[in-house]
Structure formats: structure tokens, C-alpha cells
Design a protein around this motif. Structure first.
Motif, PDB file in Angstrom:
ATOM      1  N   ASP A  88       0.794  -1.240   0.000  1.00 48.64           N
ATOM      2  CA  ASP A  88       0.000   0.000   0.000  1.00 48.64           C
ATOM      3  C   ASP A  88       0.824   1.286   0.000  1.00 48.64           C
ATOM      4  O   ASP A  88       0.267   2.362   0.149  1.00 48.64           O
ATOM      5  N   LYS A  91       3.562   1.062  -4.835  1.00 45.22           N
ATOM      6  CA  LYS A  91       4.428   0.463  -5.862  1.00 45.22           C
ATOM      7  C   LYS A  91       3.708   0.363  -7.205  1.00 45.22           C
ATOM      8  O   LYS A  91       4.230   0.784  -8.229  1.00 45.22           O
ATOM      9  N   THR A  92       2.491  -0.215  -7.166  1.00 46.90           N
ATOM     10  CA  THR A  92       1.736  -0.398  -8.400  1.00 46.90           C
ATOM     11  C   THR A  92       1.381   0.950  -9.012  1.00 46.90           C
ATOM     12  O   THR A  92       1.524   1.158 -10.221  1.00 46.90           O
ATOM     13  N   SER A  93       0.946   1.893  -8.174  1.00 49.44           N
ATOM     14  CA  SER A  93       0.584   3.224  -8.673  1.00 49.44           C
ATOM     15  C   SER A  93       1.785   3.901  -9.321  1.00 49.44           C
ATOM     16  O   SER A  93       1.663   4.559 -10.354  1.00 49.44           O
ATOM     17  N   ASP A 188       1.747  14.246  -1.668  1.00 50.98           N
ATOM     18  CA  ASP A 188       0.561  15.099  -1.779  1.00 50.98           C
ATOM     19  C   ASP A 188      -0.353  14.982  -0.561  1.00 50.98           C
ATOM     20  O   ASP A 188      -1.235  15.785  -0.353  1.00 50.98           O
TER      21      ASP A 188
HETATM   22  P1  GDP Z   1       1.207  -1.148  -3.495  1.00 52.70           P
HETATM   23  O1  GDP Z   1       0.516  -2.127  -2.595  1.00 52.70           O
HETATM   24  O2  GDP Z   1       2.516  -0.718  -2.930  1.00 52.70           O
HETATM   25  O3  GDP Z   1       1.318  -1.577  -4.918  1.00 52.70           O
HETATM   26  O4  GDP Z   1       0.330   0.191  -3.445  1.00 52.70           O
HETATM   27  P2  GDP Z   1      -0.761   0.752  -4.477  1.00 52.70           P
HETATM   28  O5  GDP Z   1      -0.106   1.311  -5.670  1.00 52.70           O
HETATM   29  O6  GDP Z   1      -1.802  -0.269  -4.679  1.00 52.70           O
HETATM   30  O7  GDP Z   1      -1.336   1.976  -3.649  1.00 52.70           O
HETATM   31  C1  GDP Z   1      -1.979   1.817  -2.402  1.00 52.70           C
HETATM   32  C2  GDP Z   1      -2.936   2.927  -2.151  1.00 52.70           C
HETATM   33  O8  GDP Z   1      -2.249   4.173  -2.043  1.00 52.70           O
HETATM   34  C3  GDP Z   1      -3.960   3.082  -3.272  1.00 52.70           C
HETATM   35  O9  GDP Z   1      -5.205   3.388  -2.710  1.00 52.70           O
HETATM   36  C4  GDP Z   1      -3.413   4.257  -4.064  1.00 52.70           C
HETATM   37  O10 GDP Z   1      -4.436   4.958  -4.718  1.00 52.70           O
HETATM   38  C5  GDP Z   1      -2.759   5.097  -2.996  1.00 52.70           C
HETATM   39  N1  GDP Z   1      -1.654   5.911  -3.510  1.00 52.70           N
HETATM   40  C6  GDP Z   1      -0.596   5.467  -4.236  1.00 52.70           C
HETATM   41  N2  GDP Z   1       0.233   6.486  -4.554  1.00 52.70           N
HETATM   42  C7  GDP Z   1      -0.314   7.605  -4.024  1.00 52.70           C
HETATM   43  C8  GDP Z   1       0.070   8.990  -4.023  1.00 52.70           C
HETATM   44  O11 GDP Z   1       1.080   9.412  -4.560  1.00 52.70           O
HETATM   45  N3  GDP Z   1      -0.750   9.848  -3.331  1.00 52.70           N
HETATM   46  C9  GDP Z   1      -1.860   9.423  -2.700  1.00 52.70           C
HETATM   47  N4  GDP Z   1      -2.584  10.337  -2.073  1.00 52.70           N
HETATM   48  N5  GDP Z   1      -2.260   8.153  -2.701  1.00 52.70           N
HETATM   49  C10 GDP Z   1      -1.498   7.232  -3.348  1.00 52.70           C
END
Ligand code: GDP
Length: 476
Positions: A88, A91-93, A188
Motif C-alpha cells: 500500500d 508500488k503499483t501506482s 501530496d
Molecule cells: P502497493 O501495494 O505498494 O502496490 O500500493 P498501491 O499502488 O496499490 O497503492 C496503495 C494505495 O495508495 C492506493 O489506494 C493508491 O491509490 C494510494 N496511492 C498510491 N500512490 C499515491 C500517491 O502518490 N498519493 C496518494 N494520495 N495516494 C497514493
């Protein structure tokens, strides 16, 4: 290679006793079945007036000799990057926003195909991203002997800070000796505190440049797509320092990133070509699978005829599905088939033998045989205090044959990632007041990882100490 005292005496036409006596005079106490190395053997030969020649090691029929590249044939190749970090943290984002902002939209309508890896352009230079975020995939590949990542991006959410998987990721990257660039994400968000993240990371020897360290840290927001270009520029900067090169003009060598059985197309594998150029029609082998390249598709869904170093492509033509982490090489057809068959046979015998990794029970034997110089340990415990106590006591165990290394230590149950790290670094796992979860137990079973759990620190120390000195009481 080495030879036993008995064999050597036989070859030189001398009595074993004579050889042992000579060895003693040379300062080595040896027994009849002890192995001596080539240098010792040739000194003995000199003493006895016999010429000693080394027999070249026999070629392993399951290996394909690597092509040695000459310095003059090497040219720049793009870096290969893996994104790691706590769940969360984005990473994916981050991978998504990199793809959206840096894959030019006229290419195939801007749609990228998911093939396990993709290339982006920054300042006219390519960067390859592995599309499976997290250190699990990274370490699973490493456990199979594949090293594809040049640079690790550690994503840390600025509003959450360093978390258990952040620490895992750091240790996985360090253990693979892969340089880390930190992306401080979610800047942000109202609660974002990049300075706190930097402070926390400093505890793990990741010190930002502005504090006199050498770790590059880039504030980004995957959501607002800010800082992405900075991050890519930093990747190129680190890549330049790493001086990444490959020879494109030779037969291909690469790694299987993903592989699956497609109903219509048969075995489909994504290959990251690392050296040479892969071409349609090439005979290839990957693990126990072999075949001929029938078709190749790049990360934009386009058919291609060749793939150069640092290019991910989907390959059709292997007769079986290889495993992620298998090395793919292009060789002549006969070799491909012969080696694949040898590997298959070897795999079968190995499955029967169920080859063991380090375990406390055979530790002493391995040390004695000289197979083990470092005892690597992963520690998991219920509280930080116990970790520190265990770490200190384990590191204090003094032994001149082996050195104890703590590859990773963390709070929480023993999970699959711990097991994969242990497999990749040939470590055993010590749990204090914690147990392996179901997945960890399964993985430990198939990877043959020794997991020991304790409730008393003294018992853990005692066992390791006893194992090193060959005094471990057998388990019943
Ligand atoms: P992963 O588990 O590391 O792949 O994380 P995700 O990419 O799935 O992101 C987890 C959550 O954080 C999601 O709800 C995203 O929308 C949110 N998120 C990711 N990057 C950002 C960011 O730069 N700003 C904000 N506010 N939320 C983010």
C-alpha cells in the motif's frame, strides 16, 4: 580440483604413510581420506620427484558454457529496475504513472501489454521496469540463481514511514548487492512527512545526500504524477555509474521473467534478453525446456524479429513452460536438446535426493567439509528487544571456521518472504516467540529451509553454538 591422500599416494607410487609424513613435515596434519588441493599435491610431487598435472575439471553436461565477451565488443545497455516497498505504499501506482507518462502515446495507441516487464524512454534513453512489484518475485528469481535487477526503487509512503516490508526490501536488495534509490511517495497527502522517512531510513544506513550520505531520495506523488521525471533521471544517473554494458552481437543470454501455458498459443514466456540478440528461428533452452523461437512480441504488443540486450519480449516456441528465474540461452539445436534431456534426468534424481540446504543438524558436517564459511541467519521475533538480544548473542559466538551473519531481522511471524530470502542466501531461520504461517511452512518444505523456533533466548544461542562445534544433540 582435489584428490585424497590415498589416491595421491597411489598415483605417485608411494606408501600412504610416506605421504602423510611428508605432509606433516610441510605443516599439514592429514588423514588417509583427507583431500589435498592442487598446490599441495604439486609441492608433494616436487618432494617425491614426480610431475603433478591438474586434470581440467570435467564439463558438466547440464551446463552450457558461457560465452566470454571481449571488452571491445561491449556497448551501453539500459538499466533494469525493480520496485519494492511495503504494501500500500504505492508500488503499483508508481509503475502505472511511470508507464502513463513515459511511454509515448503514438506507439500502438499508448497501450502497453502486460508481459512482465516494460521499457520507458527518458531523455532519449531507455529504462526497463520489471512489472511485478515487491521483493518476493525478486528474491524468488535470485533463489534460482538469476540476477536481473540493476537498481532497486524503494517506495516509502511519506505519511506512513518505514514499515516491516520496507526493512525486508532493504535487506533483500542489500543481500543481492543492488543499489537502492528511495522514492518517497504520497507527498501530496496531508500527513506527509518526508523528513521523518529520511530519519527512519538513516537507521538502516540509507542516508540522503543532503545529510552527507550517498543514497538518492526522490520525493514523488504517483497520484499527481509529480517527481516522476526526477526519479527516472536519477535512475539514469545511477545506471551511468554502474557502467552497464553488454555485447549485442552474439547468441542471446537472458532470464525468464514470467511463463505460462496459453490455451491457444502453447507455452508463452517473457524473456529479458541480457546479452546478445535473440532472433526468430534461434534454437533456445531455458531450464529443462527447449525449442525454437517461433514468434516474439514486445511490451507494446508489436511483433518483432529480434530482441537486443535489456529488451523484454514474449517468446513463443519452447516446448514446455520454463520457470521464472530460469536462464535462457540460444545454442545450436543439438546442444539444446541434449542439455535439456540431461537437465531433466538430473532434476529427477535431485527430486529423489531432496537436496538439503543448511540445517543446524548437518551444519557441523558442512563446516568440516569446508563447504560452509558463513552461517547466515534470518531472525524473526515478537518484539524488537528480543531481536537485539538474539542478534548480539549470535554475533558474539566466536568460531574460527565460520562467521555468523544476520541477513535479516524483523518483528512478526515467519512469512514466505523470510523463507525465500533464506533460500536465496542459504540461511536458516530462527523464530523467537513467533511461528511460521501456513505459506511459510509450505515454502520452507519445498525450499528445504530449516526453521527453528524458541521461547528462551539461551536455548537458541546454545543450539547454534552446539551446532557449530558439532555438539548438537540429535533431534528425536
Ligand atoms: P502497493 O501495494 O505498494 O502496490 O500500493 P498501491 O499502488 O496499490 O497503492 C496503495 C494505495 O495508495 C492506493 O489506494 C493508491 O491509490 C494510494 N496511492 C498510491 N500512490 C499515491 C500517491 O502518490 N498519493 C496518494 N494520495 N495516494 C497514493
Amino acid at each position: 580440483e582435489s584428490i585424497t591422500v590415498k589416491e595421491l599416494a597411489g598415483k605417485m607410487g608411494r606408501e600412504v604413510g610416506e605421504v602423510i609424513k611428508k605432509l606433516m613435515m610441510l605443516g599439514t596434519m592429514a588423514s588417509i581420506n583427507q583431500e589435498v588441493d592442487f598446490d599441495t599435491a604439486s609441492i608433494l610431487g616436487g618432494e617425491f620427484g614426480v610431475d603433478v598435472e591438474a586434470i581440467p575439471p570435467e564439463e558438466d553436461p547440464t551446463e552450457i558454457p558461457e560465452i566470454e565477451d571481449e571488452e571491445k565488443d561491449l556497448v551501453y545497455r539500459p538499466p533494469v529496475v525493480t520496485v519494492m516497498g511495503h504494501v500500500d505504499h504505492g508500488k503499483t501506482s508508481l509503475l502505472d504513472s511511470i508507464r502513463q507518462t513515459h511511454v509515448t502515446s503514438q506507439e500502438a495507441g499508448g497501450i502497453t501489454q502486460h508481459i512482465g516487464a516494460y521499457q520507458v524512454m527518458c531523455q532519449g534513453k531507455k529504462i526497463v521496469f520489471l512489472d511485478t512489484p515487491g521483493h518476493e518475485a525478486f528474491t524468488a528469481m535470485r533463489a534460482r540463481g538469476a540476477q536481473v535487477t540493476d537498481i532497486a526503487i524503494l517506495v516509502v509512503a511519506a505519511d506512513d514511514g518505514v514499515m516491516p516490508q520496507t526493512i525486508e526490501a532493504i535487506n533483500h536488495a542489500k543481500s543481492a548487492k543492488v543499489p537502492i534509490i528511495v522514492a518517497i511517495n504520497k507527498i501530496d497527502r496531508p500527513g506527509a512527512n518526508p523528513d521523518r522517512v529520511k530519519q527512519q531510513l538513516a537507521e538502516y544506513q540509507l542516508i540522503p545526500e543532503e545529510w552527507g550520505g550517498d543514497t538518492i531520495m526522490v520525493p514523488v506523488s504517483a497520484h499527481q504524477k509529480t517527481g516522476i521525471s526526477d526519479l527516472l533521471e536519477m535512475i539514469l544517473l545511477v545506471a551511468e555509474m554502474l557502467d552497464l554494458k553488454a555485447n549485442p552481437n552474439r547468441l542471446a543470454y537472458g532470464t525468464i521473467i514470467e511463463a505460462k501455458l496459453d490455451k491457444g498459443r502453447g507455452p508463452v514466456s517473457t524473456v529479458l534478453v541480457q546479452k546478445g540478440t535473440l532472433r526468430i528461428g534461434d534454437s533456445i533452452i531455458a531450464g529443462t525446456a527447449y525449442g525454437k523461437v517461433r514468434a516474439m512480441v514486445n511490451d507494446r504488443g508489436e511483433k518483432v524479429k529480434k530482441a537486443e540486450p535489456a529488451t523484454p519480449v514474449e517468446v513463443l516456441g519452447l516446448a514446455d513452460v520454463p520457470q521464472a528465474g530460469d536462464i535462457l540461452v540460444a545454442v545450436d539445436e543439438r546442444t539444446a536438446r541434449a542439455v535439456a534431456e540431461k537437465r531433466m534426468a538430473k532434476k529427477r534424481t535431485e527430486e529423489i535426493k531432496q537436496s538439503q540446504k543448511v540445517s543446524l543438524d548437518d551444519l557441523f558436517k558442512q563446516i568440516q567439509e569446508g563447504n560452509l564459511k558463513d552461517l547466515n541467519i534470518v531472525i524473526k521475533a515478537d518484539v524488537q528487544g528480543s531481536i537485539e538480544a538474539l542478534r548480539q548473542s549470535l554475533l558474539n559466538i566466536k568460531n574460527k571456521e565460520v562467521r555468523v551473519n544476520i541477513v535479516h531481522a524483523g518483528v512478526g511471524a515467519i512469512n514466505e518472504s523470510d523463507v525465500m530470502l533464506a533460500a536465496a542466501s542459504n540461511a536458516l531461520i530462527i523464530g523467537f516467540n513467533v511461528r511460521p504461517d501456513g505459506n511459510a511452512r509450505k515454502a520452507a518444505d519445498s525450499e528445504k529451509i530449516d526453521i527453528r523456533t524458541y521461547r528462551v533466548i539461551y536455548d537458541a544461542i546454545n543450539d547454534v553454538e552446539a551446532a557449530i562445534t558439532g555438539m548438537l544433540a540429535p533431534e528425536f
